[in-house]
Design a protein around this motif. Structure first.
Motif, PDB file in Angstrom:
ATOM      1  N   UNK A  76       0.834  -1.207   0.000  1.00 17.36           N
ATOM      2  CA  UNK A  76       0.000   0.000   0.000  1.00 17.36           C
ATOM      3  C   UNK A  76       0.869   1.257   0.000  1.00 17.36           C
ATOM      4  N   UNK A  77       1.877   1.280   0.881  1.00 19.90           N
ATOM      5  CA  UNK A  77       2.743   2.464   0.959  1.00 19.90           C
ATOM      6  C   UNK A  77       3.460   2.708  -0.370  1.00 19.90           C
ATOM      7  N   UNK A  78       3.971   1.625  -0.949  1.00 15.02           N
ATOM      8  CA  UNK A  78       4.728   1.780  -2.196  1.00 15.02           C
ATOM      9  C   UNK A  78       3.821   2.148  -3.371  1.00 15.02           C
ATOM     10  N   UNK A  79       2.666   1.498  -3.466  1.00 18.32           N
ATOM     11  CA  UNK A  79       1.754   1.762  -4.575  1.00 18.32           C
ATOM     12  C   UNK A  79       1.187   3.181  -4.491  1.00 18.32           C
ATOM     13  N   UNK A  80       0.904   3.652  -3.278  1.00 19.04           N
ATOM     14  CA  UNK A  80       0.404   5.021  -3.126  1.00 19.04           C
ATOM     15  C   UNK A  80       1.418   6.019  -3.679  1.00 19.04           C
ATOM     16  N   UNK A  81       2.700   5.772  -3.405  1.00 20.70           N
ATOM     17  CA  UNK A  81       3.752   6.654  -3.929  1.00 20.70           C
ATOM     18  C   UNK A  81       3.814   6.577  -5.452  1.00 20.70           C
ATOM     19  N   UNK A  82       3.679   5.349  -5.981  1.00 18.29           N
ATOM     20  CA  UNK A  82       3.737   5.165  -7.435  1.00 18.29           C
ATOM     21  C   UNK A  82       2.588   5.898  -8.120  1.00 18.29           C
ATOM     22  N   UNK A  83       1.384   5.760  -7.593  1.00 19.25           N
ATOM     23  CA  UNK A  83       0.223   6.409  -8.205  1.00 19.25           C
ATOM     24  C   UNK A  83       0.329   7.929  -8.111  1.00 19.25           C
ATOM     25  N   UNK A  84       0.847   8.422  -6.988  1.00 17.78           N
ATOM     26  CA  UNK A  84       1.065   9.869  -6.871  1.00 17.78           C
ATOM     27  C   UNK A  84       2.066  10.340  -7.918  1.00 17.78           C
ATOM     28  N   UNK A  85       3.124   9.553  -8.112  1.00 12.87           N
ATOM     29  CA  UNK A  85       4.136   9.911  -9.110  1.00 12.87           C
ATOM     30  C   UNK A  85       3.544   9.894 -10.514  1.00 12.87           C
ATOM     31  N   UNK A  86       2.679   8.915 -10.795  1.00 10.33           N
ATOM     32  CA  UNK A  86       2.035   8.847 -12.106  1.00 10.33           C
ATOM     33  C   UNK A  86       1.129  10.048 -12.337  1.00 10.33           C
ATOM     34  N   UNK A  87       0.392  10.442 -11.304  1.00 11.46           N
ATOM     35  CA  UNK A  87      -0.487  11.606 -11.444  1.00 11.46           C
ATOM     36  C   UNK A  87       0.333  12.873 -11.684  1.00 11.46           C
TER      37      UNK A  87
END
Length: 302
Positions: A76-87
């Motif tokens: 969850x922590x890693x994916x949240x960062x990834x999605x924020x980076x994608x946005x």
């Protein structure tokens, strides 16, 4: 549960990660489905597919509800960062595509016109997300600098370019020229100057290819080829030569207001010259920041 080999895996989709975040935030497949505006079975199927792809469980399911596993919490922590980076990547790319961000390189003389820097400063204030890089523009190789991509745009007279194919000169306008000289020049205190008074003294001009710029700057050269021309690498050197009393110089009238005290402008009877100046750039330059810069100049009537 074991993950398949790389060739056997189904490509992970961003939507699966969005669904995972929604379930992790709400700890409910039903609430996650409402949040994502999809049917609840679709959420369940996508999470199961994601877990199969990863090879481990993200949630522990029981009659009491849904909880993240230890692996799920880290994911969850890693994916949240990834999605924020994608946005952020989407937003940044969109801003660049629309000229709201990115960078532009502008060629200026080592002693550029005050009006040029005022335009740049206003543009910087209007579009702070666009990075502005200033590059030194040299008169003799300005065409080469533009074509090689040394900078995107620069204020320049079209007559300074021997080959204008593929170039464009935005917002070009013709401006009258004035004769300037140092306070120590012999003509500085002479009253009622005429073109004939100028002839014995060297004329300073930017060292551009060909003679078009020199002829446009000093029209009387056509009848007086004996006049000495001093060619300067750029405007800064030309002004230095003039300050030292090595010759006279012709500059656009708009420059006069920004001159140092060491320079004075003189009216010369019979001297009538003007120079067309525009923002030179490659016609096929597709930098959105350049388009925004040129539109800004047009909107501001600069």
């Amino acid at each position: 549960m074991l993950a398949g080999t790389p060739d056997e895996r189904t490509p992970m989709r961003t939507s699966q990660l969005e669904y995972f975040i929604a379930v992790a935030d709400t700890l409910s497949f039903t609430k996650a489905a409402e949040r994502c505006h999809v049917a609840q079975p679709a959420i369940s199927q996508q999470i199961q597919a994601l877990e199969k792809e990863l090879g481990f469980a993200l949630f522990s399911r029981s009659t009491k509800g849904v909880e993240l596993t230890a692996a799920g919490r880290q994911y969850y922590r890693d994916v949240a960062d990834v999605l924020d980076a994608l946005r952020r990547a989407d937003q940044h790319a969109a801003a660049i595509a629309h000229g709201q961000a990115g960078s532009i390189s502008i060629g200026v003389a080592s002693s550029g016109q005050l009006s040029t820097f005022r335009v740049i400063d206003r543009f910087r204030s209007a579009y702070p997300e666009i990075s502005i890089n200033l590059r030194r523009a040299l008169s003799r190789i300005q065409e080469e600098q533009l074509r090689s991509g040394a900078y995107d745009v620069a204020p320049a007279p079209p007559c300074a370019f021997t080959d204008q194919e593929g170039l464009a000169f935005a917002h070009a306008s013709r401006e009258p020229l004035s004769i300037i000289m140092s306070e120590a020049h012999p003509l500085a205190t002479k009253s009622d100057l005429t073109v004939s008074d100028l002839l014995p003294y060297p004329h300073i001009v930017a060292d551009a290819p060909g003679d078009e710029l020199a002829r446009a700057t000093y029209p009387h050269l056509a009848d007086h080829p004996e006049v000495t021309l001093l060619r300067a690498e750029d405007q800064g050197i030309a002004w230095m030569m003039m300050t030292l009393g090595l010759g006279i110089e012709a500059v656009p009238a708009s420059v006069i207001a920004s001159l140092d005290r060491e320079y004075i402008a003189r009216e010369v009877r019979g001297y009538r010259a003007s120079l067309e100046i525009g923002w030179a750039h490659l016609a096929h330059n597709e930098n959105p920041a350049l388009e925004k810069f040129l539109d800004f100049i047009d909107d501001q009537h600069l």
